[in-house]
Every structure is written in C-alpha cells, then in structure tokens.
Scaffold this active site. Structure first.
Site, mmCIF file in Angstrom:
data_model
loop_
_atom_site.group_PDB
_atom_site.id
_atom_site.type_symbol
_atom_site.label_atom_id
_atom_site.label_comp_id
_atom_site.label_asym_id
_atom_site.label_seq_id
_atom_site.Cartn_x
_atom_site.Cartn_y
_atom_site.Cartn_z
ATOM 1 C CB THR A 29 -0.926 -0.039 1.236
ATOM 2 O OG1 THR A 29 -1.868 -1.085 1.038
ATOM 3 C CG2 THR A 29 -1.673 1.269 1.432
ATOM 4 C CD GLN A 102 -3.845 -7.845 -1.480
ATOM 5 O OE1 GLN A 102 -3.732 -6.661 -1.168
ATOM 6 N NE2 GLN A 102 -3.393 -8.826 -0.717
ATOM 7 C CG HIS A 178 -6.149 -8.495 1.104
ATOM 8 N ND1 HIS A 178 -5.716 -9.326 2.129
ATOM 9 C CD2 HIS A 178 -5.539 -7.291 1.313
ATOM 10 C CE1 HIS A 178 -4.891 -8.631 2.906
ATOM 11 N NE2 HIS A 178 -4.764 -7.411 2.425
ATOM 12 C CG ASN A 181 -2.391 -8.478 6.349
ATOM 13 O OD1 ASN A 181 -1.869 -9.279 7.116
ATOM 14 N ND2 ASN A 181 -1.771 -8.009 5.284
ATOM 15 C CE1 TYR A 183 -7.104 -3.490 6.220
ATOM 16 C CE2 TYR A 183 -5.548 -5.095 5.382
ATOM 17 C CZ TYR A 183 -5.805 -3.852 5.945
ATOM 18 O OH TYR A 183 -4.774 -2.998 6.245
ATOM 19 N NE ARG A 230 -0.070 -11.192 1.287
ATOM 20 C CZ ARG A 230 0.582 -10.128 1.738
ATOM 21 N NH1 ARG A 230 -0.046 -9.009 2.003
ATOM 22 N NH2 ARG A 230 1.888 -10.168 1.913
ATOM 23 C CG ASN A 238 -5.695 -3.940 10.390
ATOM 24 O OD1 ASN A 238 -5.451 -2.817 10.840
ATOM 25 N ND2 ASN A 238 -5.537 -4.234 9.106
ATOM 26 N N GLY A 320 8.346 -7.840 0.422
ATOM 27 C CA GLY A 320 7.663 -6.559 0.469
ATOM 28 C C GLY A 320 8.644 -5.415 0.552
ATOM 29 N NE ARG A 321 9.227 -4.777 6.076
ATOM 30 C CZ ARG A 321 9.131 -5.244 7.314
ATOM 31 N NH1 ARG A 321 9.151 -4.416 8.326
ATOM 32 N NH2 ARG A 321 9.029 -6.535 7.531
HETATM 33 C C1 PHB Z 1 -1.863 -0.961 5.101
HETATM 34 O O1 PHB Z 1 -2.261 -0.061 4.380
HETATM 35 O O2 PHB Z 1 -1.330 -0.718 6.199
HETATM 36 C C2 PHB Z 1 -2.053 -2.347 4.701
HETATM 37 C C3 PHB Z 1 -2.804 -2.634 3.590
HETATM 38 C C4 PHB Z 1 -3.004 -3.943 3.208
HETATM 39 C C5 PHB Z 1 -2.434 -4.944 3.956
HETATM 40 C C6 PHB Z 1 -1.683 -4.669 5.054
HETATM 41 C C7 PHB Z 1 -1.491 -3.363 5.433
HETATM 42 O O3 PHB Z 1 -2.648 -6.216 3.632
#
Ligand code: PHB
Length: 364
Positions: A29, A102, A178, A181, A183, A230, A238, A320-321
C-alpha cells in the site's frame, strides 16, 4: 544473471504464466492514487521499474467504494480506474513481467470520512477494532462498524466477481483475493470479529462460507487458474485473532481445493514482523494440504528464501519492503549486491520521492 544455481532463479509455471524466477513482489500500500482513485503515471513507472520480479502482486485495490479504508488507495470498480490500470499492466508486460491485482475490501478497518455518504464501515459484526487508519487529517482510530445484513452478502459476492472481471479487462494476468490482515474476508473467517448467528457465523464451515462464495464467483468469472488468495492465519494485525486457527485454516484449504485456484499466499506469523508469534501453528499443513502453488511471505531474505524453496516449504517467495527500495531486487539478489535502505517517511502518500526515485544498480 550469475547466480544460476540459486533455487530463486529457477523458472516456475504458475497457471498459464512462465515465471523466470521465484522472486515475487508482495502487495504494498503506497497511498498515491490520483483523480477518481485511479493509479497515476507515477504508478506506471513504479511498477515498470519492478517488472523483473517473477511476479508482481499489485497493491491492495478496493472492489467498491465502501471497501476503502485508507486515504488515496486505488480502486477497480470504475471505468476510469480500469483504463488507468491498463497503462500499468501494459508497461509491466512490455518489460517482460507478469502482474496480479489484489482485490480488497477493508470491512471494519475504515473511517467514516472515507466512506460513501459518511456512513459507518461494514463488517461481519458491529465490533470495533482497536486499530488505526490513515485519513486526510493523519492517523485516527477506525470507526464503529455496522454488521452487514445477510441479504447484502450476495451483492458483495457479485462485487468481487465484477472486480475480477474488471481486473482482467485492465490486463492483469490474475487476481489475488485479499483474505488476510484483518480486512473484511478475514473478519468473517476469524472469530475475534465474527459474532454472526446466521449461515456466515459460528461454526468454522459457516465462517469460511463467504470466502468460498467469493472465490467461487471469481473462479467462475475469470477461471480458477487466474485466482489466488492471501491468508494470514495467525497475524494479530488490525486487532484480529482466532481462538483456534489450525482447524479453521485447514478447512479453508479443503474448501479451496474444491475450487482449484492458482495459489495461496501466506503471511507466516505477524504481518511485517514476528514470524514466531504462534509457534504451534503448522504452516506446513497448509503448504502440503493445498493442491496449487504456495507463496510464502514475511521477513524473508535471499538466504532464507533459498532454504525454504530447497526444503520444499514454498514454491515462490514474496518480498515486500526490499522491493520498495530496490526496483532491481532480482538483479541485486542474483549478483549478491547490497540493497538500498528503505525510507519509512515516504512509504505512504506523496509523489515520486521514495516511490520511483530509488536507484537501480549501475549497469556493467
Ligand atoms: C496498510 O495499508 O497498512 C495495509 C494494507 C493492506 C495490507 C496490510 C497493510 O494487507
């Protein structure tokens, strides 16, 4: 590439795609969508720069307006958005890459200021998360959600179907549903947020029902070999937990096997953090129980990724990072070159700085 012996640089057949390497760009994101919450020319450049990934999983993208939970995240529900995403997928394909979208609905992880008409965010149950989100004013607590009525769920499933169709029209090679996380779909799965008493709450079978229906609709719409999912079975991210995740997620795998989707993409541990948060959880049961491909994610570096593939613990590894700061991550891994450092201040929002201006290695 010099490092031909590394298992990261073996090709992989993922559905109809031939991936030249096992290095996947994880969804990230970046809060830089433009007018109409469509990706901009900068997004085109950002993804183009990263097209040497074996597979790009583009950032979480809302399936409909109330699926938004953060400022300036893109959507895939309007024609303007579909057109804008076409420029992204064309650029990645022209550079020889593959790209998945996604599909996201945040559920209760939202704020009234981001919701159509300033309404409450929707969720399985009216249980507010102890979590924050990023809105025009900065970080704020998420809002109190309202529980979706049973008769609103068929439309939700249709909206996922439509988003999958839109993603294919926009040129994506596949979608990733998705369900991780904390959501919306994860909120239905895990009992920390799902207190429903209808056919979508209570038993494991009932809590997995919505994900099953969403996956079934997407598979029917665009073909199971273009639908991944995912999962984050033990991530407390969260403010979401489950009282007994092992049988829950093993049932998820059984249900998915009935649909034969492309892959599962599993966040092993706490999102972006501790891999050991639930030491008793057996990710191998998911990896070996699922009939399709397994993408592992969370805290991998090159050596750890190679070991995981070699041991048969994963087919592909999502980073990711490292991809934020290294557009040419694949080449750097191949050459064992040093990585650029990530600047956390430019992760969310803004323009080119910290987005498209991380340097690639000099040629030669
Ligand atoms: C975020 O925006 O912090 C974020 C979005 C999607 C994710 C995890 C974190 O799967």
């Amino acid at each position: 590439m010099s490092d031909v012996k590394s298992p990261l640089f073996q090709g992989f057949e993922l559905g109809a795609m031939h991936l030249p390497n096992r290095v996947v760009m994880a969804p990230l994101t970046r809060n830089r969508a433009g007018k109409g919450l469509a990706p901009t020319e900068l997004a085109v450049e950002y993804y183009r720069q990263r097209a040497s990934a074996g597979l790009i999983i583009a950032e979480a993208t809302q399936i409909r307006p109330d699926g938004q939970g953060y400022l300036d995240t893109p959507g895939i529900h309007s024609e303007e958005q579909v057109e804008a995403w076409k420029a992204v997928t064309d650029a990645v394909h022209a550079a020889g890459g593959h790209i998945v979208l996604q599909l996201w609905h945040v559920g209760r992880i939202s704020h009234v200021s981001l919701q159509p008409g300033g309404q409450a965010p929707v969720a399985p149950s009216a249980v507010r998360a102890k979590a924050q989100t990023f809105v025009a004013e900065g970080m704020v607590d998420v809002s109190e959600p309202r529980a979706l009525e049973s008769n609103e769920l068929p439309q939700l499933v249709e909206d996922y179907r439509k988003a999958a169709a839109n993603a294919v029209r926009a040129g994506f090679d596949a979608v990733e549903v998705h369900a991780a996380n904390g959501y919306l779909l994860d909120q239905f799965l895990r009992d920390g947020a799902n207190r429903r008493t209808d056919a979508y709450g209570g038993s494991i079978e009932n809590r997995v029902r919505l994900l099953n229906e969403v996956m079934e609709a997407c598979c029917e719409e665009i073909g199971p070999d273009r639908v991944g999912v995912r999962l984050s079975p033990v991530s407390p991210f969260n403010d979401l937990v489950d009282s007994d995740p092992q049988p829950l997620f093993e049932h998820v795998i059984d249900v998915l096997n009935g649909l034969s989707p492309l892959y599962i993409h599993v966040i092993e541990g706490a999102t972006g953090g501790d891999r050991g948060v639930a030491p008793d959880f057996d990710f191998g049961a998911l990896r070996h129980g699922f009939k399709g491909a397994y993408i592992a994610n969370n805290g991998y570096d090159k050596a750890f990724a190679e070991a995981a593939i070699e041991a048969g613990d994963a087919d592909l590894i999502a980073f990711g990072r490292p991809f934020v700061a290294n557009p040419d991550l694949v080449r750097r891994y191949a050459l064992d070159a040093p990585l650029n450092d990530l600047n956390p201040a430019t992760l969310y929002g803004g323009g080119a700085e910290g987005y498209t201006d991380y340097p690639a290695l000099q040629e030669g």
